[in-house]
Scaffold this motif. Structure first.
Motif, PDB file in Angstrom:
ATOM      1  N   VAL A  54      33.346  32.635  50.912  1.00 18.71           N
ATOM      2  CA  VAL A  54      33.055  31.910  49.673  1.00 18.71           C
ATOM      3  C   VAL A  54      34.225  31.055  49.212  1.00 18.71           C
ATOM      4  O   VAL A  54      34.023  29.895  48.823  1.00 18.71           O
ATOM      5  N   PRO A  55      35.491  31.551  49.224  1.00 19.14           N
ATOM      6  CA  PRO A  55      36.600  30.689  48.803  1.00 19.14           C
ATOM      7  C   PRO A  55      36.727  29.396  49.600  1.00 19.14           C
ATOM      8  O   PRO A  55      37.235  28.394  49.087  1.00 19.14           O
ATOM      9  N   GLY A  87      35.010  38.919  46.604  1.00 17.59           N
ATOM     10  CA  GLY A  87      35.326  37.491  46.478  1.00 17.59           C
ATOM     11  C   GLY A  87      36.395  37.233  45.433  1.00 17.59           C
ATOM     12  O   GLY A  87      37.334  36.466  45.651  1.00 17.59           O
ATOM     13  N   GLY A 115      40.242  35.782  45.743  1.00 21.70           N
ATOM     14  CA  GLY A 115      40.607  34.582  45.002  1.00 21.70           C
ATOM     15  C   GLY A 115      41.676  34.809  43.961  1.00 21.70           C
ATOM     16  O   GLY A 115      42.489  33.926  43.681  1.00 21.70           O
ATOM     17  N   ARG A 171      35.619  25.739  48.449  1.00 23.43           N
ATOM     18  CA  ARG A 171      36.409  24.805  47.639  1.00 23.43           C
ATOM     19  C   ARG A 171      36.439  23.417  48.270  1.00 23.43           C
ATOM     20  O   ARG A 171      36.682  22.422  47.581  1.00 23.43           O
ATOM     21  N   PRO A 173      33.262  28.116  44.501  1.00 25.04           N
ATOM     22  CA  PRO A 173      33.292  29.572  44.671  1.00 25.04           C
ATOM     23  C   PRO A 173      32.913  30.323  43.395  1.00 25.04           C
ATOM     24  O   PRO A 173      32.120  31.268  43.441  1.00 25.04           O
TER      25      PRO A 173
END
Length: 499
Positions: free
Chosen positions: A429-430, A305, A309, A433, A440
């Motif tokens: 996960v990102p 993750g 990111g 946002r 995240p």
């Protein structure tokens, strides 16, 4: 004498073991190239589509109006994987990781049953074969299937190779050999980036990257079976033969090397007593496996993750790939220092690195978007990646020490399967946002902190006895308070059923 005493006589990390471990560790460079292959051979260059009055009715018509403005040779330019076909690049990458997942599940228990050496050599041989299928694939479909099969072999032999680096040497060297494996993989990523910089045609790059596997396979053929596995299976005479061979190659004239005979009940889980099912049935293994699966899942989720990111996609793609590997290197000397200190050990070190990674993610929530280079979201995210890389490396070493020899690969396989699940979920996960910009990093923070705290439930393995069989786990030396309670509960339950 027991196995550990015998290894001290033979040479816990003698010249022969150093050469054997070097072969296994350097093979990680080849495996890293296969893992990162899609990043370069799947590069999508800049392209221009000529204006048309009529929408193309087929992919073939679209090809006639597309011109690539960047000088890149990849599967995208060869098979025109753009627009509606662009998903196929990601699909090929996903198939590789799906193969890793299956390989972890299949190869671990298989090597516990039939031996480390035959599984490792077979897997490496077929990975090289399927690697050449990738390079000469006549169509995308063949390419995609070959990536699945390469991933299957890669995931399996990565696991078995790691275990062999541990089982050839004395227990005091496990942390070092495990860390060298991780370092070699990280260096392999950087070397693959350099290889890609000088070799631009994707098929040539795939051939050259895969050809190193032939050399490593030929070097691996001479490797012996793990003496620890042989001993755990009750094949004591064969284990003594391997140890005498190691002693001879180390320059030690060992005339009388006799191991303690292990009873059939202890040795051989050949009757089927040891296997993946024991990870659920055995009270101590059940608790350890549940905790370790979550730790591995959290490590993978935070690691991948943060990579997605924090990675700056601008600039040279070759530099980006190299940095992906090099940013991990500072983590490994930290591991080797802390996990061998009596005041830190495996348990506290892993928990601390996970908690610090979570804290680093927490700090990003208070950093303004347009802050300086030093105190920026990216710098904290990269710091978090460094810390979680350290935790990940310790998790490998620590997990191999927590499982008895007879079930070590099965345990590592299940944990690695959990790790792949974290890797699969990480890209999503990102996208959180959309709910809130800090969401995240909140997920990464909570994952790191919770896994770190949960890891404290595990026993410390530094300078402790190494379990070879399942029965040894019942010893007080091999469990902490919660595991002792689990054993007491099982004993009470067994007595109640007997009454």
């Amino acid at each position: 004498m027991d196995l550990e005493e015998a290894l001290q006589v033979v040479g816990a990390f003698g010249p022969y073991q150093k050469r054997a471990v070097a072969v296994l560790v350097l093979t990680q460079v080849y495996m890293a190239c296969q893992s990162m292959l899609i990043v370069l051979v799947g590069s999508t260059p800049e392209y221009h589509i000529e204006p048309q009055d009529v929408v193309p009715s087929s992919q073939q018509e679209l090809h006639q109006h597309v011109s690539f403005t960047e000088d890149i040779d990849s599967i995208v330019t060869e098979w025109f994987l753009i627009k509606q076909q662009a998903y196929k690049v990601s699909l090929a990458g996903s198939l590789f990781f799906a193969g890793l997942l299956v390989g972890n599940i299949v190869f671990g228990p298989l090597s516990d049953r039939i031996g480390r050496r035959p599984v490792y050599l077979t897997g490496l041989f077929f990975e090289v074969i399927f690697g050449y299928v990738t390079a000469f694939a006549p169509s995308y479909e063949v390419f995609a299937v070959s990536r699945l099969l390469v991933g299957l072999m890669n995931g399996g032999i990565g696991l078995v190779g790691f275990v062999l680096t541990q089982e050839y040497v004395g227990r005091s060297y496990w942390a070092m050999t495990g860390t060298l494996t991780s370092i070699s993989f990280a260096v392999g990523i950087a070397l693959f980036a350099a290889l890609g910089y000088f070799i631009r045609p994707w098929r040539t790059l795939a051939i050259v990257a895969n050809s190193s596997g032939v050399l490593f396979f030929l070097m691996s053929v001479t490797l012996p079976e793990s003496p620890r596995w042989l001993y755990s299976q009750g094949q004591t005479e064969q284990a003594e033969e391997v140890l005498r061979y190691m002693a001879l190659r180390n320059g030690n004239a060992v005339k009388h090397l006799t191991l303690k005979r292990v009873g059939a009940a202890k040795a051989g889980n050949r009757s089927g007593r040891a296997g993946v099912l024991q990870l659920v049935l055995h009270p101590v293994l059940r608790l350890r496996t549940m905790v370790l699966m979550y730790v591995w899942y959290a490590c993978s989720l935070v690691y991948y993750g943060l990579t997605l990111g924090a990675g700056d996609t601008s600039g040279s793609r070759y530099v980006n790939v190299a940095m992906y590997g090099l940013v991990e290197l500072p983590a490994y000397p930290l591991c080797m220092y802390f996990i061998n200190k009596h005041w830190a050990g495996r348990r506290k070190s892993m928990a601390s690195f996970l908690c610090l990674a979570g804290t680093s993610c927490f700090c990003t929530m208070f950093i303004p978007e347009n802050s300086g280079t030093l105190l920026s979201v990216t710098s904290f995210a990269l710091l978090g990646k460094l810390l979680v890389s350290a935790a990940f490396n310790i998790a490998y070493v620590y997990t191999s020490e927590l499982y008895p020899t007879v079930i070590r690969n099965a345990g590592l396989g299940v944990c690695s399967m959990s790790c792949r699940v974290g890797g699969i979920l990480a890209p999503f996960v990102p996208s959180m946002r959309a709910l809130h910009t800090s969401m995240p990093f909140t997920v990464f923070c909570l994952s790191g902190l919770s896994a770190g705290c949960l890891g404290l439930l595990l026993p410390e393995t530094l300078n402790g006895p190494s379990a070879e069989t399942l029965e040894e786990l019942s010893s007080p030396n091999h469990n902490r308070v919660l595991e002792s309670k689990a054993l007491l509960y099982e004993d009470h339950k067994r007595k109640s059923n007997h009454d």
